[in-house]
Design a protein around this motif. Sequence first.
Motif, short mmCIF file in Angstrom:
data_model
loop_
_atom_site.label_atom_id
_atom_site.label_comp_id
_atom_site.label_asym_id
_atom_site.label_seq_id
_atom_site.Cartn_x
_atom_site.Cartn_y
_atom_site.Cartn_z
N PHE A 133 0.81 -1.22 0.00
CA PHE A 133 0.00 0.00 0.00
C PHE A 133 0.85 1.27 0.00
N LYS B 250 -10.01 3.95 4.75
CA LYS B 250 -9.28 4.79 5.69
C LYS B 250 -10.21 5.88 6.18
N GLY C 298 -4.54 8.77 1.54
CA GLY C 298 -4.62 7.94 2.74
C GLY C 298 -5.11 8.67 3.98
N SER C 299 -4.64 8.24 5.14
CA SER C 299 -5.05 8.87 6.39
C SER C 299 -4.28 10.18 6.58
N TYR C 300 -4.59 10.91 7.65
CA TYR C 300 -3.85 12.15 7.93
C TYR C 300 -2.35 11.87 8.06
N ILE D 183 3.33 11.75 5.46
CA ILE D 183 4.47 10.99 4.94
C ILE D 183 4.62 11.25 3.44
N LEU E 286 1.31 4.33 -2.88
CA LEU E 286 0.69 5.59 -2.45
C LEU E 286 1.68 6.74 -2.61
N ASP F 86 -0.64 9.27 6.82
CA ASP F 86 -0.09 8.88 5.50
C ASP F 86 0.12 10.12 4.63
#
Lengths: 289, 444
Positions: A222, A246, B72-74, B79, A226, B76
């Motif tokens: 993943f 998510k 993605g999430s906060y 990053i 990403l 992610d």
Amino acid sequence: MKLIERLYKDAPLATRNEITPKLGFLLTVLLALVWLIPFLWMGVATLRPSSDGINLMAELIPSLKPTLDNIRDAWEIGDFPRYFLNTTIICTGILLVQFVTITLAGFAFARLDFAGKTPIFYLFLMQLMLVPVLLIVPNLSLVVQLGLYDTLAGVMMPFFASAFGTFLMRQAFEAIPTELEDAALIDGASLIQRIRHIYVPLSLPSFSAFAIISVTSHWNDFLWPLMVINSPDKRPLTVGLSVFTKTAEGTQDWGTIAAGTLMVIAPLLITFLIFQKRFISSFVTSGIK
Amino acid sequence: MLFSRRLMLGLAMAGSMAGALAVPALAGEGPTEIDLFFPVPVDGKLARDMGTLIKEFNDGHPDIKATAVYTGSYDDTLIKTRASIKAGKPPAAVIMSANFLLDMQIENELTNLDSLIAADGSTKDQFLGQFFPALSGNAVINRSVYGVPFQNSTPLLYINADKAKEAGLDASKPPQTWAELTDWAKKLTKREGDKVTQWGIAIPCAYDYCGWMMETLTMSNGGRYYNEEFGGEVYYDTPSMLGALSWWNDLIAKHKVHPPGATPGPAVSTSFISGNAAMMMLSTGSLTYVRENAKFAYKVAFIPRNVRNAVPIGGASLIIPAGVEADKQKAAWTLIKWMTSPEKSAWWSRATGYFAPNMAAYKTPDMVDFLSKNPDAKTAVEQLDVAKPWFATYKTVPVRKNLEDEVMLVLNGKKQPKDALVAAQKAADETLKPYNAETSLKLP
């Protein structure tokens, strides 16, 4: 009880009256059931109409009025055919290049003599100990410098060489008697011919074992895709799926998530069911049990 | 005749093709292409809503072509943004968790927005004046603007009004203190022998959420999580935080009215919706989800206090990373202003449940209408009077995890609150050390 009877009949004569193999079998069945529950739940949740409400969401008993709404929702939110295509391209692309690199590297470490062979091999194996996350920034900088940012090739590149695969092929090649190679050498076979006609055919189980590991790990990857991919039309399945799994603030639409998950794992699951026997025998013969 | 007609057609086609080819050359460069990184705030349908929003922007701004990139999430998203800045390919704009701004500014990863504001002929005060004052704490660093509030939240207490009535409680007079809340939770917990069939209250604890809930409880206990003026200090091993964690732990271990263990946010909202938990503390960002899924009367209320009423801000701001080229910066600024305008802000708020940071959003006709039908959407806005900034330190995520790891151990019954907080403080001090060595401990 029928199961036990059949088990009794199928068992080799010597163990027919022993209790331990049967217990072992029962334990396996039990473990299989535990393993099956999430899949069962996913299937049931996928077909459950949202009108059942979230109350019944955790139940394993299928709804009386199954619906395909969740699948339709998931299908509409994500461009699944494209995600499938992208993931397939990534996995096969990586695997094909890996086959070449691990065969050559494995052969070099198994059969060639060169200065510092053992230290280099251990150095190579150290790659297994690095957490991939650690390399995200340097890998990404490299991908950008090569002009591969936001491309599928950029997703594949860091995995073209595999320490694990090299190790696996080295072990497999070392198990092949050198006499076979010597015979080919007398017949005038070149290095590539010897690898192609002796080592590769005799190591097919190891190749398929490696293929399974490689495909499943990249199918599920993943974070790296990403990082590399920006364009929505280049997303692989995992990134596409996580668009609706998510969450930042604590709510989830379980029905759609179950449907999406089902679509993502279905190809791997079906492949596994079809080639089950071969997969397992490949692990048995390659020594990974 | 036929031949000549063909020739004519061919010539005409060749001509039109040449024309088509020449158009881009004559028009100079095409639209400025920019990327907007966005995390998914609630669920996948909103990812689609984000697509709709960006398409509308592109249609209205032919000279800009924005692409919404899901990240993605906060955590992610941070990053990915950092990695892309380091790799020299920063996106033009990012919807970034509001509390990551300080850390990014310390690392020189943010574009200072002051000059863009000045170029519009506006002052910082005028620009920030559009937004609720409680939000500036997470948008302004050293008196410069670094972020524009986009989707914001406060924690709320959600109450299942039907269950409350059943237990003889009046949800229109929600609990206002921890004592009352504990009392409510006891009355709302149902047991069959040793087995609990209905929990009184559930509070989420998973990475990201857990730190925010600890800040919420600590603030309502009179304390603070971190030094609001300086990124090198956190106050984990303090009486106010010990009281907060002990109370949370008591709900589980002593009163047995809160499900044991560290429960992630989605599990908390699911058990509230299913009637398995009668109350929950959760972000206003979940309000739309609750509204659409609850099959019972529910009520949202302020977070009860032990010492004072206070809550942290949550949610995300729009930022421009460092290193974005001037033309893309300009395009990103246009996008940011458009997305935070009263109409768009209000639309996103209705779709998600986040409150709209732009105060004028609440004066738009659609929003006035919406609020008259859904008065529950007002609670978070009213609570803003007592809201304070979200914790933000040097290396926010690791410093937050230093606390979260320990809190999880407590909730799982493996550690006592005091020991956990001492350990968390020690770990955080270690994480903050390099920054302090460069700043507060660097003596002339």
